[in-house]
Design an enzyme around this catalytic site. Structure first.
Site, mmCIF file in Angstrom:
data_model
loop_
_atom_site.group_PDB
_atom_site.id
_atom_site.type_symbol
_atom_site.label_atom_id
_atom_site.label_comp_id
_atom_site.label_asym_id
_atom_site.label_seq_id
_atom_site.Cartn_x
_atom_site.Cartn_y
_atom_site.Cartn_z
ATOM 1 N N GLU A 1 24.179 34.060 70.855
ATOM 2 C CA GLU A 1 24.996 35.072 70.188
ATOM 3 C C GLU A 1 24.153 36.014 69.329
ATOM 4 O OE1 GLU A 1 28.800 34.065 68.778
ATOM 5 O OE2 GLU A 1 29.300 33.298 70.755
ATOM 6 N N HIS B 1 27.713 29.770 77.431
ATOM 7 C CA HIS B 1 26.575 30.581 76.998
ATOM 8 C C HIS B 1 25.287 30.237 77.756
ATOM 9 C CE1 HIS B 1 29.329 31.264 73.708
ATOM 10 N NE2 HIS B 1 28.480 32.050 73.077
ATOM 11 N N ASP C 1 38.421 32.259 76.358
ATOM 12 C CA ASP C 1 37.288 31.491 75.842
ATOM 13 C C ASP C 1 37.340 31.566 74.322
ATOM 14 O OD1 ASP C 1 34.721 30.162 75.788
ATOM 15 O OD2 ASP C 1 33.829 32.086 75.261
ATOM 16 N N SER C 2 36.491 30.771 73.671
ATOM 17 C CA SER C 2 36.409 30.824 72.218
ATOM 18 C C SER C 2 35.832 32.160 71.749
ATOM 19 C CB SER C 2 35.523 29.685 71.723
ATOM 20 O OG SER C 2 34.276 29.725 72.390
ATOM 21 N N CYS D 1 36.067 28.309 79.310
ATOM 22 C CA CYS D 1 35.376 27.667 78.183
ATOM 23 C C CYS D 1 35.284 26.184 78.526
ATOM 24 C CB CYS D 1 36.201 27.866 76.916
ATOM 25 S SG CYS D 1 35.621 26.925 75.491
ATOM 26 N N CYS E 1 28.142 24.830 79.396
ATOM 27 C CA CYS E 1 28.660 25.635 78.277
ATOM 28 C C CYS E 1 28.528 27.086 78.727
ATOM 29 C CB CYS E 1 27.824 25.373 77.020
ATOM 30 S SG CYS E 1 28.208 26.525 75.676
HETATM 31 N N1 DGL Z 1 32.668 28.564 75.045
HETATM 32 C C1 DGL Z 1 32.204 27.326 74.512
HETATM 33 C C2 DGL Z 1 32.012 26.318 75.654
HETATM 34 O O1 DGL Z 1 31.815 26.673 76.791
HETATM 35 C C3 DGL Z 1 30.910 27.489 73.738
HETATM 36 C C4 DGL Z 1 31.059 28.210 72.437
HETATM 37 C C5 DGL Z 1 31.840 27.435 71.402
HETATM 38 O O2 DGL Z 1 31.377 26.394 70.894
HETATM 39 O O3 DGL Z 1 32.935 27.889 71.112
HETATM 40 O O4 DGL Z 1 32.062 25.149 75.407
#
Ligand code: DGL
Length: 275
Positions: free
Chosen positions: A156, A190, A14-15, A77, A188
């Site tokens: 976050e 989060h 993931d990011s 992600c 997403c």
């Molecule tokens: N993990 C990203 C997503 O699910 C969200 C966080 C980001 O923008 O990197 O799209």
């Protein structure tokens, strides 16, 4: 003795910390599986970057995960699933899945009035991939997408229950509520952490779909189909999970320990640009 294919770990990325919501579902659903997780904490967020950049980052991470000898890769992600999965999948010999298709599939099963909402990052919503998958599975479905870029920083900053977060949820989601959707995809990584606030704003009648949970179910099916399920119980008492990041390892570890069912001992920082 050489490690059997099924005993190899699952690679996930993931990011940053968001994909841990997917990792925790895999931990809960498949306790026999080892995981190598990479969080691109140096280059987060992905949500407002171009497809070209996300593809480049994802390819580097996939190369790193392959260097860890993983048996399958989960793109944990939504933005990377939307922008990079389809292209990279064809370049690999091991199976690779993302979070978008499983989320779309469940939303199609859940809806009764064929009106489905999707919330996500700017990238995920502008890619239109949720809409594409939903329309493929249910051509009668009406899909209403809404980017909610401020949700990620609020999560976050651990402001999950803050009144400011509730106000933002209300502002972003009121237009969706007015569209009479009966199903909402939390598109997403989060957003499942904001579930209770989203529930309060959307009301009990709207089904909330968490693609993280559905992805874990799809992964379980995929591993079984490919004969890759690790039936063996983990041998040691130590958790068979390893975490790597591109920056801020301590912050990552703290966040991980606040949401995972196990405490992680450390997250190792690597230079992802080398891959
Ligand atoms: N993990 C990203 C997503 O699910 C969200 C966080 C980001 O923008 O990197 O799209």
């Amino acid at each position: 003795m050489a490690e059997r294919e099924s005993e190899k770990p699952i690679g996930m990325f993931d990011s940053g910390v968001g994909g841990l919501t997917v990792a925790r579902e895999v931990m809960r659903n498949m306790p026999g599986e080892k995981i190598v997780y990479f969080g691109d904490t140096a280059r987060v967020p992905y949500g407002n970057k171009s497809k070209e950049i996300i593809l480049r980052y994802s390819r580097q991470i996939v190369r790193f995960l392959q260097s860890q000898d993983v048996k399958a890769i989960v793109v944990a992600c939504n933005t990377a699933s939307a922008f990079a999965l389809e292209e990279i999948r064809h370049e690999l010999k091991i199976p690779m899945i993302g979070v978008v298709k499983p989320g779309a599939r469940v939303a199609c099963k859940a809806t009764r009035n064929n009106r489905i909402g999707v919330i996500g990052t700017n990238g995920t919503i502008s890619s239109g991939l949720y809409t594409e998958f939903i329309r493929e599975m249910n051509p009668r479905a009406q899909v209403v997408g809404k980017a909610c870029p401020l949700f990620v920083p609020l999560v976050e900053e651990n402001m999950w229950k803050d009144p400011v977060t509730k106000e933002m949820v209300r502002r972003y989601l009121t237009p969706l509520k007015e569209q009479n959707i009966d199903t909402l995809i939390l598109g997403c990584t989060h957003y499942p952490l904001l579930r209770s606030v989203i529930r309060e704003v959307m009301g009990e009648s709207v089904t909330l779909v968490n693609p993280a949970y559905e992805t874990a179910c799809s992964l379980k099916e995929l591993l079984a189909r490919e004969g890759l399920t690790n039936e063996a119980a983990p041998e040691t008492k130590k958790h068979p999970y390893r975490f790597f990041v591109s920056d801020a390892a301590e912050t990552f570890q703290k966040f991980a320990n606040s949401i995972l069912p196990v405490d992680i001992e450390n997250a190792q920082k690597i230079n992802i640009e080398e891959y």
